[in-house]
Write a protein that holds these residues in place. Sequence first.
Motif, PDB file in Angstrom:
ATOM      1  N   TYR A 112       0.859  -1.186   0.000  1.00 47.69           N
ATOM      2  CA  TYR A 112       0.000   0.000   0.000  1.00 47.69           C
ATOM      3  C   TYR A 112       0.895   1.236   0.000  1.00 47.69           C
TER       4      TYR A 112
ATOM      5  N   ASP B  63      -5.731   7.313   4.408  1.00 47.50           N
ATOM      6  CA  ASP B  63      -4.837   6.152   4.377  1.00 47.50           C
ATOM      7  C   ASP B  63      -5.139   5.196   5.515  1.00 47.50           C
TER       8      ASP B  63
ATOM      9  N   ASN C  74      -8.106   3.074   4.710  1.00 42.78           N
ATOM     10  CA  ASN C  74      -7.806   2.068   3.687  1.00 42.78           C
ATOM     11  C   ASN C  74      -6.946   0.935   4.230  1.00 42.78           C
TER      12      ASN C  74
END
Length: 487
Positions: free
Chosen positions: A464, A474, A477
């Motif tokens: 990622y 972020d 996610n």
Amino acid sequence: MRIEDFLEKQEKRELQLVSYLIHSGGEADYAELEEHLDITKASLESTLDSIAYSLRPLSENIALDYDGRAVRLWMDELFSMQELQHFYLKQSVKVQLLDYLFRNHEFSLTQLAPQLALSESSLSRKIKELNRYLKEFELKIWNGRVQGEELQIRYFYYLFYRFVQGKEALKEREAGISLQIVQTMENYLQVSFEPENQARVFLWLQIAQHRMHTKKTVSIRLKENMTPYMEDKLYQKIRSMLWRFSSRYSVEPDEEDAQMLFVFLLSSGVLPEPFFHDYRLTRNRNSPAASLDTYLVETIIIQYGYRKLPYMLERRMYHTLSQIHAALYFFKGDLEVHDRLFLLEQEQKIAEESVRSFAETLREITVEKLKLPNETNNGLMEWSLLGYFSVLVMVTMEMRQVLRVGIDLKHLPMYRETTISLLGLLIEKVNGVEAEECQPDKPYDLIVTDRREAEPLETGGKVYVLSELFSPFDQKNIERILQSLKK
């Protein structure tokens, strides 16, 4: 029944206010407290003044500071909410009444009212209030006596002297005999109680010794519930031990005394886990509690898709579940010392959302298998939910898959170590995740990086790329990816 139910309305409110401050970190504004206590600002001011007056003898241990806008709590590091509860309870007329009833077995209004500095009508009103709470235990004060099943009376007074009056209040002539029975039990059963559990067994025996002198006891439900346990090896040992002990000392137990001691040992958690494990291998697996223990362990294994649980984890599960089920099978009611809803709320913060609903499913199974009435006013049933929740948290924490996250940052050479540490703390908020600076040749389930060039993991893991350091986008996610990897 809550421990505050022994207090008057104003005293209850004062304890509720202090409890709310503790749960709120020691400070709350007036609006919060008014809403929580459902009172006006004027009533809140009056309550605060009342608390300040009540707490004067404890000024070195606890104090409130309030200025018309907010209230702040100070407590000495060695002082606890339990000590504050006991401070209030010592002054309770209801507590004094129940203590008198235990010691004297019966009373008359004309005899007791002057001792408690009450009129007969006031004493009758206190008895009526107590009976409203004792109903949960299927007990009542009637004709100058506590009436109900003998096991329920002993159970209630065990909770009463353990949490309300304090077990030191029972330093009586029965203490010597009770201590001898504890020592005899340890030798006869070849078990060693931990100090706290030994004190609990001692307290139960003190109450049992005192209640042996009571006439006209009722044990109808106990005899019915004990039917599947009459050949139980632990029960037979306890029965034999009491009979041998009574032949040497001036103790006159009967069959019900042995049964009640067996029930207490089975349901209270005083038996050490290794001892209980040995007992579990020999007990009647068709008895109500034993068969339910097995059924729920298998249900949990199937629910989470485990093939088999680690041996020691399974032992701990049986040890805990057996206490929950024996208590629900033999007893009625409970005394809530801690805030049950608050504890559930805190446990939910560290567990998956599905755990609470599955705990409720387990409780529904228990009600069905043990043929328990679906009562709304049964504290023991309510606390069982917390017990199941704790078992499920124990299992999921032990069996959880640990995901390893490597943090690979190259664009911040000056702040890299600090940034990696802070980013790791954010990532580890997800249960079952360990994060560290990415090490060469070390396998990771996910690599979090600040550059696109990072190569995919040979193990089939993910990469990622951060959009911006510490961004909520972020973080959301990354949490989503980690949750999907755990499935």
